[in-house]
Design a protein around this motif. Structure first.
Motif: not given
Lengths: 189, 267
Positions: A42-54
């Motif tokens: 998956i390639t995303i030029p610009e990503a806005h993420l919320t509530n991330v758990v890694m």
């Protein structure tokens, strides 16, 4: 066999898929690569993420048959991902046929003009980004197999590239979708 | 249905019956042709046209072999055993022909799509196809094996089993339940993520299917025959239709269970 139930049931499923197509929304999609060498890129030029758990994790897929080594993975749970510049999803299926001298690769390449996803769960084997900002970061050391749990309240990432082999998407909205199917037979003369 | 249509259906039935009566010759020949077609792919010149052509030929011969085997061991066996009354035979033949044409149509579209002639389907349909591709060989084997073993090795026991319980309704329901669990069974660490959806759907399919085995009554079969397709439809919101085929098998299992009755036992 009751034909009314058969035809009615199958027609309901086809109508549901048609409605999803018209609305340009997919609910409960599952992207699934059959093994670690068939990752979904998956390639995303610009990503806005919320509530991330890694966190770290361990796949059941064996990547080394001699040592029976299981693949380590990054488990990601994301509340929402907004991709104003779109995204490219490449899933390649490796088709092994015993009578053939080598495998055949069938790739489905999906290019989205814009995309937004909610309640995304992924198992990634590779993740990189050229730059961005992270807000509300909290990292905690954890036992095996997590290793470390990282929580991010919100983030903006540029040129995000991920190799995953499982993704569960609660809902996916998109515009300007283009689908390309490519067959690659590397051992052909 | 017009007289011409009845005559055509009659001819098709007679032609297939004649072929099925020679199954001792036809089945091994088709099996050998299937094996040979797959082996042939390895020896044809390694060019795009030859490899793809022989690959599609092998798939076509395999589909013909499996269709012949399934029609013989399920449809013809049900007619011979009296599970399907004679007056319903034309309807069953028409239904079987439609099902065959639908399957062949889907395979033809996939082939044309892969070589770039037909356009790819919309995204939800593509997801459905990609998920189904992963489990299709396993599901095909799971459907072919019971009637083949039953018909050729344990015919009387096989017929008694289907007369006693709505076998196909229960079996397809359980298979659909397994397919709803397939993603997390192959990736056990995902049990921690949204497992209630997967297990809930699988349980909702497995419990009525098991209930049918333990309480094989006409009323129960009719109720389960409505429950299974409903859960099969709901599964698209919980586990993407159990790799697509889970939803389809739940609908077919429900249809088989609903039509099972003490007077017409074959479900």
């Amino acid at each position: 066999m009751n034909w009314k139930i058969t035809v009615g049931g199958l027609a309901a499923v086809v109508l549901l898929l048609l409605a999803m197509s018209v609305a340009q929304v997919v609910w409960g999609a599952v992207l699934y690569a059959h093994a670690i060498y068939e990752t979904i890129d998956i390639t995303i030029p610009e990503a806005h993420l919320t509530n991330v758990v890694m966190k770290g994790g361990q796949s059941e897929v064996v990547i080394d048959e001699t040592t029976e080594l299981a693949a380590p993975v990054i488990i990601q749970e994301v509340g929402s991902i907004n991709c104003p510049g779109g995204q490219v999803v490449n899933r390649t299926l490796k088709v092994d046929i015993p009578s053939l001298p080598g495998p055949i690769y069938v790739s489905a390449i999906l290019t989205f003009g814009e995309a937004s996803m909610e309640n995304v769960k992924m198992e990634a084997v590779y993740l990189c980004s050229s730059g961005g900002t992270l807000n509300g970061v909290n990292m905690t050391v954890a036992d095996f197999p997590e290793g470390m749990v990282q929580e991010i309240a919100s983030a903006t990432m540029y040129n995000l590239f991920t190799k995953i082999f499982y993704a569960s998407i609660g809902s996916l909205g998109y515009t300007d979708l283009e689908i390309k199917i490519v067959i690659n037979i590397p051992w052909l003369q | 249905m017009g007289r011409d249509a009845y005559s055509l259906i009659g001819s098709i039935v007679m032609w297939f019956l004649e072929l099925w009566n020679r199954r001792r010759i036809v089945l091994p020949l088709l099996f050998l042709a299937t094996l040979a077609s797959w082996m042939l792919i390895g020896v044809v010149p390694r060019t795009y046209a030859f490899v793809l052509g022989s690959f599609f030929a092998a798939i076509t011969i395999t589909v013909v072999f499996l269709t012949f085997l399934l029609l013989g061991t399920i449809v013809i066996d049900s007619i011979e055993a009296g599970f399907i009354p004679l007056e319903r035979v034309p309807r069953v033949v028409v239904g079987s022909l439609i099902a065959i044409f639908v399957v062949i149509g889907v395979l033809l579209y996939l082939a044309l799509m892969l070589v770039g002639v037909a356009p790819p389907p919309p995204l939800p349909f593509l997801f459905a196809i990609l998920n189904a591709m992963t489990v299709t060989p396993m599901v095909t084997l799971a459907i072919v094996i019971p009637p083949t073993i039953g018909y050729f090795l344990l015919r009387e026991k096989w017929r008694r089993l289907r007369a006693r319980v709505p076998f196909w309704g229960s079996y397809l329901g359980l298979l659909a339940a397994f397919l709803c669990l397939y993603p997390i069974l192959t990736l056990p660490q995902l049990w921690l993520i949204e497992w209630p959806k997967f297990f809930g759907t699988a349980g909702a399919l497995a419990l009525p299917s098991l209930f049918l085995l333990s309480y094989p009554r006409e009323g129960a079969a009719k109720a389960v025959g409505l429950i299974l397709p409903f859960i099969g439809f709901i599964s698209w919101f919980t586990c993407f239709g159990g790799m697509t085929l889970g939803s389809i098998l739940a609908i077919l299992g429900g249809a088989c269970a609903h039509s099972w009755s003490p007077s017409q036992r074959g479900g």
